[in-house]
Design a protein around this motif. Sequence first.
Motif, PDB file in Angstrom:
ATOM      1  N   THR A   9      48.089  27.893  38.240  1.00 39.59           N
ATOM      2  CA  THR A   9      47.792  27.926  39.678  1.00 39.59           C
ATOM      3  C   THR A   9      49.106  27.739  40.425  1.00 39.59           C
ATOM      4  O   THR A   9      49.885  26.836  40.109  1.00 39.59           O
ATOM      5  N   GLU A  25      48.787  31.340  49.936  1.00 36.50           N
ATOM      6  CA  GLU A  25      47.556  30.898  49.287  1.00 36.50           C
ATOM      7  C   GLU A  25      47.866  30.354  47.903  1.00 36.50           C
ATOM      8  O   GLU A  25      48.899  30.674  47.325  1.00 36.50           O
ATOM      9  N   GLU A  26      46.903  29.546  47.392  1.00 36.22           N
ATOM     10  CA  GLU A  26      46.972  29.143  45.982  1.00 36.22           C
ATOM     11  C   GLU A  26      46.255  30.213  45.177  1.00 36.22           C
ATOM     12  O   GLU A  26      45.076  30.499  45.410  1.00 36.22           O
ATOM     13  N   GLN A  28      45.596  32.116  41.158  1.00 36.77           N
ATOM     14  CA  GLN A  28      45.627  31.858  39.719  1.00 36.77           C
ATOM     15  C   GLN A  28      46.292  33.047  39.035  1.00 36.77           C
ATOM     16  O   GLN A  28      45.955  34.201  39.319  1.00 36.77           O
ATOM     17  N   SER A 136      44.482  36.243  40.769  1.00 37.49           N
ATOM     18  CA  SER A 136      43.198  36.147  41.466  1.00 37.49           C
ATOM     19  C   SER A 136      43.208  34.981  42.441  1.00 37.49           C
ATOM     20  O   SER A 136      44.011  34.045  42.313  1.00 37.49           O
ATOM     21  N   TYR A 137      42.300  35.074  43.420  1.00 36.47           N
ATOM     22  CA  TYR A 137      42.130  34.015  44.409  1.00 36.47           C
ATOM     23  C   TYR A 137      40.653  33.649  44.404  1.00 36.47           C
ATOM     24  O   TYR A 137      39.807  34.485  44.734  1.00 36.47           O
ATOM     25  N   ASN A 138      40.335  32.439  43.992  1.00 36.51           N
ATOM     26  CA  ASN A 138      38.931  32.009  43.880  1.00 36.51           C
ATOM     27  C   ASN A 138      38.079  33.046  43.147  1.00 36.51           C
ATOM     28  O   ASN A 138      36.979  33.368  43.574  1.00 36.51           O
ATOM     29  N   GLY A 139      38.625  33.613  42.081  1.00 35.34           N
ATOM     30  CA  GLY A 139      37.861  34.577  41.290  1.00 35.34           C
ATOM     31  C   GLY A 139      37.943  36.013  41.781  1.00 35.34           C
ATOM     32  O   GLY A 139      37.525  36.937  41.087  1.00 35.34           O
ATOM     33  N   GLN A 140      38.501  36.210  42.971  1.00 37.70           N
ATOM     34  CA  GLN A 140      38.632  37.575  43.503  1.00 37.70           C
ATOM     35  C   GLN A 140      39.967  38.173  43.056  1.00 37.70           C
ATOM     36  O   GLN A 140      41.009  37.534  43.190  1.00 37.70           O
TER      37      GLN A 140
END
Length: 380
Positions: A9, A25-26, A28, A136-140
């Motif tokens: 992250t 943004e944070e 992954q 990805s960002y929150n799974g997106q």
Amino acid sequence: MSTQGRPITCKAAVAWMPGKPLEIEEVQVDPPKDHEVRIKMMYSGVCHTDWAYLYETGQSMSPRHFPVVLGHEGAGVVESVGTEVTKFKPGDKVIPLFLPQCGECKRCLSTKTNQCRKNWANTQKGVLADGTSRISYNGQQVYQFLGVCSFSQYSVVPDTSLAKIRHDAPLDKVVLLGCGVSTGYGAAINTAKVEPGSTCAVFGLGAVGLSAVMGCKAAKATTIIAIDTNPAKFPKAVEMGATECINPSDHPKTKIQDVVKEKTGGGVDVALECVGDTAVMSQALESTIDAWGVCVIAGWTETEKLSVEVEQLLLGRTIKGTYFGGWKGVDALPLLVNKYMAEELKLDEFITHSLSLSEVNKAFQLFKSGDSIRSVVSLW
Ligand code: CU
Ligand code: ZN
């Protein structure tokens, strides 16, 4: 704790939609797969093309997928490698490449081009070999611009899109070799093949144009005319080797191509267009001598059409494009780094602003206002 094999992250500047400023943004970043390398990105240059994909996508630039992490001029250190990777190990200093060099295909084996197409269709879409992004960002899924996405603290790239450079190279400087400086310098040396004693004109004095001036000088051109409507760029151009600077606004009644022809007894041997404007491309072509002039297009625009009077070509002019300065990146970047270390290539002089990742939108404003040559963003 080792990060190898695990998602990381970290922070990235995400472009959520065209025309909107980037948001920090944070995200992954997944581990590298087969033939992939995960890089800890240390620095990123901010290039006009990043701006153009954000603000002109669907206009002068072909459409891209969003959300995307932009940035295609980066430098970093290998964090971990996927299976089948043989040429890189953790700790290696690297420059990611938006143009690959697989070393095996017909194009890589030709001396005529640097246009390798390994993973090309995918990286152009912002994904890697398996059709997905590692970010990805929150799974997106977040797309990786040109496969590089250097506005992220970590990125995963194909092992054929990565150049290993020497350990003592300062990443905050050699980062500029990832796009701008290599493009302009190579446009003069590799594409225009500027010869000793020749006359050259460079249109547009951003990082690419100034590097083209430097390339003309390195190739021992004796006349190097630097042209820009912003005279604030002229001292830098002279520092890079320009023998004369012209502001078209100082010649309101004469076409700039006629000014150049007049000064050079009929036109320059080589003109380099480093703006990405079709009107300037025509001016550059018409500034060359009709019998053998070479006009090289290094400026970037995608969907616009260039119209050329056939007569401009019939007597012997050539017009051609250059992409990443004609360099085959895996082979060339270590050598360009050596040149910089030997003080045969300038990089420091291009860097007008050093910014943090959170200031990345400011970097866009700085070059839109003409106040910067290159801004370098520190990822950490
Ligand atoms: Cu660029
Ligand atoms: Zn190839």
